[in-house]
Design an enzyme around this catalytic site. Sequence first.
Site, PDB file in Angstrom:
ATOM      1  N   GLN A 196     -12.444 -40.926 -53.721  1.00  0.00           N
ATOM      2  CA  GLN A 196     -13.823 -40.173 -53.851  1.00  0.00           C
ATOM      3  C   GLN A 196     -13.246 -38.842 -54.704  1.00  0.00           C
ATOM      4  OE1 GLN A 196     -14.694 -40.874 -49.063  1.00  0.00           O
ATOM      5  NE2 GLN A 196     -16.055 -39.074 -50.134  1.00  0.00           N
ATOM      6  N   ARG A 240     -19.067 -38.042 -43.478  1.00  0.00           N
ATOM      7  CA  ARG A 240     -20.596 -37.648 -43.861  1.00  0.00           C
ATOM      8  C   ARG A 240     -20.841 -36.190 -43.324  1.00  0.00           C
ATOM      9  NH1 ARG A 240     -25.047 -42.034 -45.217  1.00  0.00           N
ATOM     10  NH2 ARG A 240     -26.283 -40.755 -46.500  1.00  0.00           N
ATOM     11  N   CYS A 241     -19.944 -35.270 -43.902  1.00  0.00           N
ATOM     12  CA  CYS A 241     -20.089 -33.945 -43.267  1.00  0.00           C
ATOM     13  C   CYS A 241     -19.524 -33.294 -44.354  1.00  0.00           C
ATOM     14  CB  CYS A 241     -19.384 -33.973 -41.979  1.00  0.00           C
ATOM     15  SG  CYS A 241     -18.548 -32.539 -41.694  1.00  0.00           S
ATOM     16  N   GLU A 280     -25.547 -35.145 -46.471  1.00  0.00           N
ATOM     17  CA  GLU A 280     -24.831 -35.107 -45.109  1.00  0.00           C
ATOM     18  C   GLU A 280     -25.748 -34.395 -43.916  1.00  0.00           C
ATOM     19  OE1 GLU A 280     -21.732 -33.110 -46.877  1.00  0.00           O
ATOM     20  OE2 GLU A 280     -20.608 -35.143 -47.290  1.00  0.00           O
TER      21      GLU A 280
END
Lengths: 283, 804, 163
Positions: free
Chosen positions: B235, B382-383, B758
């Site tokens: 990522q 997802r944060c 997110e």
Amino acid sequence: MIPNTFEYHRPKTIPDALAVLTQHGDEARVIAGGHSLIPVMKQRLTDIAHLVDLQDIADLRGISVGDTIRIGAMTTQHALITHAGLSAAVPLLAEAALQIADPQVRYLGTIGGNVANGDPGNDMPGLMMCLDAAFVLSGPTGTRTIAARDFYFGAYSTERAEDEILVAIEMPRPSGGYAYEKQKRKIGDYATAAAAVQMTAVAGRVATASVAMTNLSDVPVWSAAAGAALVGTDCGPVAVNAAVAAMLEDINPGADNRGPVEFKRHVAGVVLGRAIARAFSRL
Amino acid sequence: MNDLSHDQRVAGLKGLGSSRKRVEDARFTQGKGNYVDDIKMPDMLFGDFVRSQYAHARIRSVDTSKAVALPGVIAVLQAADLAPLGLHWMPTLAGDKQMVLADGKVLFQGQEIAFVIAEDRYICADAIELIEVEYEELPVVVDPFKALQPGAPVLREDLAGQTKGAHGERIHHNHIFRWEVGDKEGTEAVVAGADVVAEEMVYYHRTHPCPLETCGCVASMDKINGKLTLWGTFQAPHVVRTVASLLSGIPESSIRVVSPDIGGGFGNKVGVYPGYVCAIVASIVTGRPVKWIEDRMDNLMATAFARDYWMQGKIAATAEGKITGLWCHVTADHGAFDACADPTKFPAGFFSICTGSYDIPVAYVGVDGVYTNKAPGGVAYRCSFRVTEAAYFIERMIEVLAIKLGMDSAELRRINFIRKEQFPYQSALGWEYDSGDYHTAWDKALNAVGYDALRAEQAQRVADFKAGKTRSLMGIGLSFFTEIVGAGPVKNCDILGMGMFDSCEIRIHPTGSALARLGTISQGQGHATTFAQILATETGIPADQITIEEGDTDTAPYGLGTYGSRSTPVAGAATAMAGRKIRAKAQMIAAYLLEVHDNDLEWDVDRFVVKGVPERFKTMKEIAYAAYNQAIPGLEPGLEAVSYYDPPNMTYPFGAYICVMDIDADTGVADIRSFYALDDCGTRINPMIIEGQVHGGATEAFAIAMGQEIAYDEMGNCMTGTLMDFFLPTAWETPHYTTDFTETPSPHHPIGAKGVGESPNVGGVPAFSNAVHDAFRPFGLTQSHMPHDHWRIWRIANQLGLHG
Amino acid sequence: MSKMHLKLKVNGKSVETLCEPRELLIHVLRERLNLTGPHIGCETSHCGACTVDMNGMSVKSCTVFAAQVQGAEITTIEGLAGPDGMGVLQTSFREHHGLQCGYCTPGMITRAHRLLQENPNPTEEEVRFGMAGNLCRCTGYQNIVKAILHAASELNASKEAAQ
């Protein structure tokens, strides 16, 4: 997750398959749809030197519907669901088969594999007990028939000898009301608890009732007492409570990720109550 | 084009606000994506790990003789083989270090012990089975509270005697750090003197991002030219290159890191894993490309988990419900190594956003990080860096306070929201919220779901339940969240010393099409689609003629990557700024071509027009050609720009989510009846993609709240290693979502966008969880920990005496 | 390890390859036949990323041995559309934003293809049930369901037009 090596056999007839099993003894295993066996092999939890694939054996296929129902062991869940004659004769089968795994698995997963491997999480064994089915086993010394209710000893331990093959399932044509009630966490999961009920009635009173439970012991549980508790009743609360109490005497669930024993016993009672109600409503 | 109306020209650009269809989809729908396991190279080897069966054990011996004798096995690497290179341990993103291969002991089940290199993955698997590891079991600690007890087993023997860690003092041999923010004394004084105080322990359980594609890489060392190429599920490819260079001593100019298509990340692919290091070493040693792809069990057991925060809270208020203070202490279970992926100065990420959407005058947060015998990680699933934990904490505390006050929690929220005129708002814990209009969003949400009617229905349901008419309960889950995303200002956000800017480089080609490269990397967010839209609006070049490239460090400008909803706030801003540089030069070119002064021109969609003379203009296409075709006095040829964007502040997206569920009190089965999600992510670049992000994030929230967890038994065995037990919902269980929005632009972002990926996870988890709690509130429930799977919901009912 | 001579019909073409009996169909397709459309997600037959069509059935190719598929007819995502690549399902997934990272998409579309062969007019509930063997981590399924329902109506409309 990569399986170990094995020698592959694809016999065309039952005698040929039995010959391979006889020759290799406990080093050989039969494979039907493979959806229980292959994941275990991929995790190397079992070692199989000789894999005997039954897919080419025509005698293991086919469904015949008469006073007795006969289902070839290699019949897939998908075929059970889509066979019109069978669905009409034994609607409980399709109702339960639709709650097994997912569409892809049902295309390959077979009723024979589901009942024969002795996994207490499988749905068909309890169902077979409920329907009083019998398993036709072929071995080196011939063919014998064992009642489903006598087949299971423990987890992955059954009456089938290592050199025998399950060739077919036979059952009397059921009548009356039926239900398969299954609680699970998601599609593809085994049951937290499941109940199969098949019953007949005369004049609004239960004449016969058969009750079986799934994944609540190390074997599927046919509860004769639970069925007996319903006979002669109109499945009112007292009768249902009696049946549930009887069933709870017969199960012995273990704790797992689905929950502790206390929860499973409670849910077992709930799903049985609902299965009885639905079966009764279908009379 | 000249005959088109203004509106037609705007529409033709497919710029900001357009639900442009995705350019990525043609290859994905045809099976022509290029993921890391699709990469095949001549002579490529496969590597995989022998992993620990035990959660805590000394390694007595590792016998590799049978494996090495297996035909097709090239080598087996152990810590001793990596030690001469200094690679048997590696630094983590959190200032700790982590074993690459077991150095004398193992600290969690699934830990990497040896790396087998073989001709293919089948031989590799056969060899792994032949390796015999002799263990001496050690006592296991999986509970962070027990880990801090005086006699607890020593996990990290390598840290013996070290009383200071990367983030200050260590107070115990299993303690990692204490991090404190806010006014402790002031908060405690307010709590002590408050009309009402609600106190609760809120646990956000351990879970895992579990992208559908696991982690993996292909390392290829070209010994002829000394160049290392590394393809992988990264990522943050540029950061991986920097780390690879620091670890290996190979200059960054000789390392190329490529993130090909990535099959979902959700935070799991931010970290640097032993597999990457071992594949690189294996390629250097063998001179052949080496592929490492973890399987699903490896992924769930060994690569980065998320959450595992025990949050003790006290919230103080007046008798009327005005919040006067918030106190929080977190016991943070980081597992065996502190491998959290947070900006360096923030060992608990942005958890201090936990005052949420409320105007709270004084607050305090203390976090203690603890080692246990569990897998390392602590990534933002997802944060944005512990924002999910913070949002869950405050949204539970609001509910707990509402119970204590006997108030409706929708009203409690309303009277405590930061008011529109208070923005930019300075929070008690030090953040400056950029913009918001919470009351408008809240009213819109409550009206949309028919809140009053739902409450009336619920009251009737409770009455019916008590009267024995139904066994079904109804829960209304409210959630109002404020996120903090877009890390971040270089002055306080860095990863391994790299400031968290991001970048965009644009080349306009002579015929008017364009190529833009960014430092981020899409994992499904659709960057190739949306960044072109930003650029289309900025430069007047149709999005369909703009190619976006990311993920190749040889070509893309340096950037910190994609996680924490930072791509739009940071790289999106860089894209807009680079586009503006293009436009500024284009204006000078146009002025030359039209023989007017720069200031006599005005921008109109895709062209510069002479003010007051609409028939005199030059389109961007014409200008681009001129940039390459004419010698323009005082200007260099060409039309290119680069922007490295250091955001002045974070962005603060917010939203209102409402979940309605029906719960079977007898089985614990919850049916999600409806889920309404209102998001305000500032300027909306592509509404279709925003809606898709909300659906996906809400589904991950549904999974986390209702069943998904990484569970261990007391021996430290991971109980959730396959997708049978690790809950990923199918289409059948997943609810239907209704999406909505308000639009409050960020004042400091060039196009006003805030980021959205997110939000639905941050706001969704409290909505689902609050619905479960709300269903049982009338029967006396205050707090029950997630995940709310069937048996835990059943347990609530059972403990409240609802089973008779 | 002794290898077998595997003959298959894949995407309409006869192919032959040498492989071990234990090789999983997904590896035969991806590694030996270079069909990297189907993916590997869970390896325990839960996620459906490896779904291919085998003899008219949707199957999870991670849970099928090479030896079992001797002589089978296999269709992968690569064989589902015509030479132009974008069939009705592919286009519908794109139009309705039925994919994000794309990793589950080949399995999804391959499964949806079979579902619509068996049930050309599914309800939303039938689509959700029929697609429950395929996991997606990105989309929340809502747009996948929409894409499949839309594709069904498109396919039916073109069938009617052809009659």
